[in-house]
Motif scaffolding. Structure first.
Motif, mmCIF file in Angstrom:
data_model
loop_
_atom_site.group_PDB
_atom_site.id
_atom_site.type_symbol
_atom_site.label_atom_id
_atom_site.label_comp_id
_atom_site.label_asym_id
_atom_site.label_seq_id
_atom_site.Cartn_x
_atom_site.Cartn_y
_atom_site.Cartn_z
ATOM 1 N N ASP A 206 0.855 -1.193 0.000
ATOM 2 C CA ASP A 206 0.000 0.000 0.000
ATOM 3 C C ASP A 206 0.890 1.243 0.000
ATOM 4 O OD1 ASP A 206 -2.103 1.762 0.225
ATOM 5 O OD2 ASP A 206 -2.493 1.344 2.339
ATOM 6 N N TYR A 208 0.803 4.245 -1.316
ATOM 7 C CA TYR A 208 0.249 5.562 -1.003
ATOM 8 C C TYR A 208 -0.533 5.574 0.313
ATOM 9 C CZ TYR A 208 1.623 7.311 -5.592
ATOM 10 O OH TYR A 208 2.346 7.716 -6.687
ATOM 11 N N ARG A 209 -0.472 4.455 1.029
ATOM 12 C CA ARG A 209 -1.110 4.332 2.345
ATOM 13 C C ARG A 209 -2.584 4.722 2.303
ATOM 14 N NH1 ARG A 209 3.629 5.320 6.835
ATOM 15 N NH2 ARG A 209 5.245 4.258 5.636
ATOM 16 N N LYS A 210 -3.276 4.152 1.336
ATOM 17 C CA LYS A 210 -4.706 4.405 1.198
ATOM 18 C C LYS A 210 -5.526 3.600 2.196
ATOM 19 C CE LYS A 210 -4.397 5.361 -3.776
ATOM 20 N NZ LYS A 210 -4.828 4.921 -5.138
ATOM 21 N N LYS A 211 -4.907 2.554 2.771
ATOM 22 C CA LYS A 211 -5.570 1.673 3.742
ATOM 23 C C LYS A 211 -6.882 1.130 3.186
ATOM 24 C CE LYS A 211 -3.394 3.858 7.737
ATOM 25 N NZ LYS A 211 -3.565 4.493 9.059
ATOM 26 N N GLU A 212 -6.793 0.631 1.952
ATOM 27 C CA GLU A 212 -7.973 0.066 1.312
ATOM 28 C C GLU A 212 -8.353 -1.247 1.968
ATOM 29 O OE1 GLU A 212 -8.156 0.403 -3.036
ATOM 30 O OE2 GLU A 212 -6.137 1.202 -2.929
ATOM 31 N N GLN A 220 2.346 -1.624 4.531
ATOM 32 C CA GLN A 220 2.532 -0.212 4.209
ATOM 33 C C GLN A 220 3.997 0.196 4.270
ATOM 34 O OE1 GLN A 220 -0.358 1.555 6.958
ATOM 35 N NE2 GLN A 220 -1.618 2.045 5.179
#
Length: 229
Positions: A206, A208-212, A220
């Protein structure tokens, strides 16, 4: 939970090990300075980054050619910035960018450390949709080519991730079985779904660290790979 049956680990390169965003910004800074283009790099990148992402998606899906990508992402960006730029200048810039890009070789935090950690117990490999002539330079110039037993590009395979043939090509080169292979990358379609459909284990980086919310393993930071390997 540890992945106990893995023998081969396949990494994507850009946005996974190689700091594409930083290196790309530095390349454009050098190009604009050389050509005396009076444009703030922050303003340019605000427009260019999403345009470039769109073109790479189209390229991945075979909706534009390599040449369309190289030219289109620059032309569209300058058009959006309302900067009149000749076709010749855009062509020259597209060539210069490919030359300058692999000369900047910042890696993502923890890249060398995790590769040192993993190489003791696994064979490491690269699978990338990036251009053949650039990706090998990135690996060599950044000092990490020594870690990888094989490098498979989409141009070599004749197809791009997530097509199964690129994974088949990469695993055949290493005599690796899908059930004993792991793919790590930042793209949920190209890296994760593509590898899963071929029968490989996956870890989504992840970046861009979107935490999808996804059904599967994700990290991350590269150091988190120690939790699984």
């Amino acid at each position: 939970m540890k992945l106990n049956d893995i023998e081969h680990i396949y990494f994507d390169l850009d946005h996974t090990l190689w700091d594409f965003d930083k290196n790309s910004a530095l390349a454009f800074e050098q190009m604009f300075s050389r050509r005396k283009i009076s444009l703030k790099i922050e303003d340019f990148l605000e427009v260019y980054v999403p345009v470039n992402y769109k073109y790479w998606e189209l390229y991945r899906d075979n909706q534009v050619s390599k040449e369309d990508l190289r030219i289109g992402r620059l032309k569209d960006s300058f058009d959006l910035l309302k900067m009149e730029t000749s076709a010749r200048t855009i062509e020259e810039l597209s060539i210069e960018y490919i030359e300058f890009l692999p000369e900047n070789n910042h890696l993502l935090d923890g890249s060398v450390e995790i590769l040192n950690y993993l190489e003791a117990n696994y064979q490491l490999h690269i699978i990338t949709n990036g251009f053949e002539e650039v990706q090998h330079k990135k690996l060599h110039n950044s000092g990490i080519s020594k870690f990888f037993a094989t490098v498979t590009t989409s141009e070599e395979a004749g197809v791009k991730k997530p097509h199964s043939l690129i994974f088949e090509t990469a695993l055949n080169k290493a005599s690796a079985l899908p059930s004993k292979s792991l793919m790590i990358g930042d793209n949920l379609v190209a890296d994760v779904k593509g590898a899963q459909d071929f029968g490989m284990s996956t870890i989504y980086f992840d970046y861009y660290r979107k935490k999808e919310k996804i059904d599967g393993r994700q990290i991350q930071t590269l150091n988190e790979l120690r939790d699984y390997l």
